[in-house]
Design a protein around this motif. Structure first.
Motif, short mmCIF file in Angstrom:
data_model
loop_
_atom_site.label_atom_id
_atom_site.label_comp_id
_atom_site.label_asym_id
_atom_site.label_seq_id
_atom_site.Cartn_x
_atom_site.Cartn_y
_atom_site.Cartn_z
N GLY A 6 0.82 -1.21 0.00
CA GLY A 6 0.00 0.00 0.00
C GLY A 6 0.85 1.25 0.00
N ALA A 7 1.96 1.19 -0.72
CA ALA A 7 2.97 2.25 -0.67
C ALA A 7 2.54 3.56 -1.28
CB ALA A 7 4.26 1.77 -1.36
N THR A 8 1.42 3.58 -1.98
CA THR A 8 0.92 4.84 -2.55
C THR A 8 -0.32 5.34 -1.81
OG1 THR A 8 -0.40 3.67 -4.20
CG2 THR A 8 1.83 4.32 -4.85
N GLY A 9 -0.65 4.67 -0.72
CA GLY A 9 -1.86 5.02 0.01
C GLY A 9 -1.65 6.06 1.11
N THR A 10 -2.68 6.26 1.88
CA THR A 10 -2.71 7.29 2.92
C THR A 10 -1.65 7.09 4.00
OG1 THR A 10 -5.08 7.53 2.56
CG2 THR A 10 -4.21 8.41 4.61
N LEU A 15 4.97 6.68 5.06
CA LEU A 15 5.91 5.74 5.66
C LEU A 15 7.11 5.51 4.74
CD1 LEU A 15 6.76 3.76 7.86
CD2 LEU A 15 5.35 2.03 6.71
N VAL A 16 6.86 5.33 3.46
CA VAL A 16 7.95 5.17 2.49
C VAL A 16 8.89 6.37 2.55
CG1 VAL A 16 8.50 5.10 0.02
CG2 VAL A 16 6.73 3.59 0.94
N ASP A 17 8.32 7.57 2.55
CA ASP A 17 9.14 8.79 2.60
C ASP A 17 9.97 8.84 3.88
OD1 ASP A 17 8.19 9.68 0.15
OD2 ASP A 17 6.61 10.91 1.05
N ALA A 18 9.36 8.50 5.02
CA ALA A 18 10.07 8.55 6.29
C ALA A 18 11.20 7.51 6.33
CB ALA A 18 9.10 8.32 7.45
N LEU A 19 10.93 6.32 5.83
CA LEU A 19 11.96 5.28 5.83
C LEU A 19 13.12 5.65 4.91
CD1 LEU A 19 9.66 2.12 5.76
CD2 LEU A 19 11.12 2.87 7.66
N LEU A 20 12.80 6.18 3.73
CA LEU A 20 13.86 6.59 2.81
C LEU A 20 14.68 7.72 3.41
CD1 LEU A 20 11.93 6.46 -0.59
CD2 LEU A 20 13.76 4.91 0.18
N LYS A 25 16.43 0.71 3.35
CA LYS A 25 16.21 0.09 2.05
C LYS A 25 14.75 -0.33 2.00
CE LYS A 25 18.23 -3.31 -1.01
NZ LYS A 25 19.20 -4.41 -1.15
N VAL A 26 14.00 0.24 1.04
CA VAL A 26 12.56 0.06 0.99
C VAL A 26 12.14 -0.58 -0.33
CG1 VAL A 26 10.32 1.25 1.02
CG2 VAL A 26 12.20 2.08 2.46
N ARG A 27 11.26 -1.57 -0.21
CA ARG A 27 10.59 -2.12 -1.39
C ARG A 27 9.13 -1.68 -1.28
NH1 ARG A 27 11.51 -7.79 -1.29
NH2 ARG A 27 13.41 -7.35 -2.42
N ALA A 28 8.70 -0.87 -2.21
CA ALA A 28 7.36 -0.31 -2.19
C ALA A 28 6.45 -1.11 -3.12
CB ALA A 28 7.40 1.15 -2.62
N VAL A 29 5.35 -1.60 -2.57
CA VAL A 29 4.44 -2.44 -3.33
C VAL A 29 3.17 -1.67 -3.65
CG1 VAL A 29 3.19 -4.64 -3.38
CG2 VAL A 29 5.35 -4.45 -2.11
N THR A 30 2.79 -1.72 -4.92
CA THR A 30 1.54 -1.12 -5.38
C THR A 30 0.84 -2.11 -6.29
OG1 THR A 30 0.53 0.75 -6.54
CG2 THR A 30 2.68 0.03 -7.33
N SER A 31 -0.47 -2.00 -6.35
CA SER A 31 -1.22 -2.86 -7.28
C SER A 31 -1.44 -2.15 -8.62
CB SER A 31 -2.57 -3.24 -6.67
OG SER A 31 -3.34 -2.08 -6.40
N ASP A 32 -1.04 -0.88 -8.68
CA ASP A 32 -1.24 -0.08 -9.88
C ASP A 32 0.07 0.09 -10.64
OD1 ASP A 32 -1.82 1.82 -11.81
OD2 ASP A 32 -2.81 3.20 -10.43
N PRO A 33 0.23 -0.56 -11.79
CA PRO A 33 1.47 -0.46 -12.55
C PRO A 33 1.84 0.98 -12.92
CG PRO A 33 0.09 -2.20 -13.46
CD PRO A 33 -0.73 -1.47 -12.44
N ALA A 34 0.85 1.84 -13.09
CA ALA A 34 1.12 3.23 -13.45
C ALA A 34 1.82 4.00 -12.33
CB ALA A 34 -0.19 3.93 -13.82
N LYS A 35 1.71 3.52 -11.10
CA LYS A 35 2.32 4.21 -9.96
C LYS A 35 3.72 3.70 -9.62
CE LYS A 35 -2.07 5.46 -7.88
NZ LYS A 35 -2.94 5.35 -6.72
#
Length: 122
Positions: A6-10, A15-20, A25-35
């Motif tokens: 849910g790396a593009t969610g609310t 969280l991704v931004d804070a971890l980076l 080292k972050v692996r961001a998962v999304t279900s939307d290929p465009a994101k």
């Protein structure tokens, strides 16, 4: 490696931004290929995975030490969470984190038109 579902969610995006920002080292998962491209541009490894695709979920968890798991509100979200947790276990992930959402406390009100006094401390 921390995998964030849910790396593009609310909750996932901040969280991704804070971890980076902390150098994780972050692996961001999304279900939307465009994101996915936008996630990669922020400096993380972007993975496209659908919660119904066990193989994609296992790839998303491979090599991760921890996962943050959030799913969209949906009638299948229990199954989706179970799929992601099963994939994480299969990948050897030992630490999971997911947000806990609690409902706000209900507040009591009153109708003064009925001559009932307004409750105190509400």
């Amino acid at each position: 490696m921390i995998t964030v579902f849910g790396a593009t969610g609310t909750t996932g995006a901040p969280l991704v931004d804070a971890l980076l920002a902390k150098g994780a080292k972050v692996r961001a998962v999304t279900s939307d290929p465009a994101k996915a491209e936008g996630l990669a541009a922020r400096g993380c490894e972007a993975v496209v995975a659908d919660y119904t695709d066990r193989a994609a979920l296992e790839r998303a968890c491979a090599g991760a030490e921890r996962i943050y798991l959030v799913t969209p509100a949906h009638q299948d979200m229990r199954r989706w969470k179970a799929n992601a947790i099963g994939a994480a276990k299969a990948a050897g992930v030992r630490t999971w984190c997911w947000p806990r959402v609690s409902a706000p406390r209900p507040r009591l009100g009153s109708l003064s038109a009925c001559g009932i006094p307004k409750p105190r401390n509400c």
